[in-house]
Design a protein around this motif. Structure first.
Motif, PDB file in Angstrom:
ATOM      1  N   ARG A   6       0.833  -1.209   0.000  1.00  0.00           N
ATOM      2  CA  ARG A   6       0.000   0.000   0.000  1.00  0.00           C
ATOM      3  C   ARG A   6       0.868   1.260   0.000  1.00  0.00           C
ATOM      4  O   ARG A   6       0.624   2.200  -0.744  1.00  0.00           O
ATOM      5  N   GLU A  54      -2.045  -6.218  -6.355  1.00  0.00           N
ATOM      6  CA  GLU A  54      -3.452  -6.440  -6.716  1.00  0.00           C
ATOM      7  C   GLU A  54      -4.306  -6.776  -5.505  1.00  0.00           C
ATOM      8  O   GLU A  54      -5.491  -6.447  -5.478  1.00  0.00           O
ATOM      9  N   LYS A  55      -3.722  -7.393  -4.506  1.00  0.00           N
ATOM     10  CA  LYS A  55      -4.460  -7.668  -3.274  1.00  0.00           C
ATOM     11  C   LYS A  55      -4.867  -6.363  -2.592  1.00  0.00           C
ATOM     12  O   LYS A  55      -5.934  -6.259  -1.996  1.00  0.00           O
ATOM     13  N   GLU A  56      -4.018  -5.344  -2.724  1.00  0.00           N
ATOM     14  CA  GLU A  56      -4.293  -4.038  -2.112  1.00  0.00           C
ATOM     15  C   GLU A  56      -5.341  -3.228  -2.866  1.00  0.00           C
ATOM     16  O   GLU A  56      -6.184  -2.591  -2.254  1.00  0.00           O
ATOM     17  N   VAL A  57      -5.263  -3.217  -4.204  1.00  0.00           N
ATOM     18  CA  VAL A  57      -6.104  -2.288  -4.970  1.00  0.00           C
ATOM     19  C   VAL A  57      -6.968  -2.947  -6.039  1.00  0.00           C
ATOM     20  O   VAL A  57      -7.705  -2.268  -6.749  1.00  0.00           O
ATOM     21  N   GLY A  58      -6.860  -4.242  -6.200  1.00  0.00           N
ATOM     22  CA  GLY A  58      -7.622  -4.915  -7.252  1.00  0.00           C
ATOM     23  C   GLY A  58      -6.891  -4.820  -8.582  1.00  0.00           C
ATOM     24  O   GLY A  58      -5.668  -4.788  -8.630  1.00  0.00           O
ATOM     25  N   ASP A  59      -7.628  -4.745  -9.656  1.00  0.00           N
ATOM     26  CA  ASP A  59      -7.060  -4.699 -10.996  1.00  0.00           C
ATOM     27  C   ASP A  59      -6.187  -3.458 -11.154  1.00  0.00           C
ATOM     28  O   ASP A  59      -6.666  -2.332 -11.021  1.00  0.00           O
ATOM     29  N   GLN A  62      -7.189  -0.925 -14.041  1.00  0.00           N
ATOM     30  CA  GLN A  62      -8.379  -0.150 -13.687  1.00  0.00           C
ATOM     31  C   GLN A  62      -8.048   0.883 -12.603  1.00  0.00           C
ATOM     32  O   GLN A  62      -8.485   2.037 -12.668  1.00  0.00           O
ATOM     33  N   TYR A  63      -7.252   0.486 -11.631  1.00  0.00           N
ATOM     34  CA  TYR A  63      -6.878   1.390 -10.537  1.00  0.00           C
ATOM     35  C   TYR A  63      -6.081   2.586 -11.063  1.00  0.00           C
ATOM     36  O   TYR A  63      -6.388   3.740 -10.747  1.00  0.00           O
TER      37      TYR A  63
END
Length: 80
Positions: A6, A54-59, A62-63
């Motif tokens: 993060r 990706e665990k923190e923010v997803g894709d 897209q982020y």
């Protein structure tokens, strides 16, 4: 010093995602795909995996696209 995924993402976004500054340009000319690759490469140098990001923010695509759109919107509002 260990950096969490993060912390790395937030630092990287702040320093790497910028709005277009030229007048008349509709938005940043940065490629989202290039930005994703740079983020992942930099994170790997900090021993942070793509999966951890990706665990923190997803894709990631897209982020980053969302962060880029926000930067462009802020820049457009600033010019008004």
């Amino acid at each position: 010093m260990l950096t969490t995924p993060r912390e790395y993402i937030e630092f990287w976004i702040e320093n790497s995602v910028h709005a277009a500054e030229q007048y008349g340009t509709p938005g940043a000319s940065q490629s989202v795909d290039v930005l994703v690759n740079r983020l992942v490469e930099g994170a790997q140098n900090q021993n942070i995996t793509r999966a951890a990001l990706e665990k923190e923010v997803g894709d990631l695509k897209q982020y980053i696209a969302g962060k880029l759109a926000t930067a462009n919107r802020i820049e457009q509002d600033r010019r008004k």
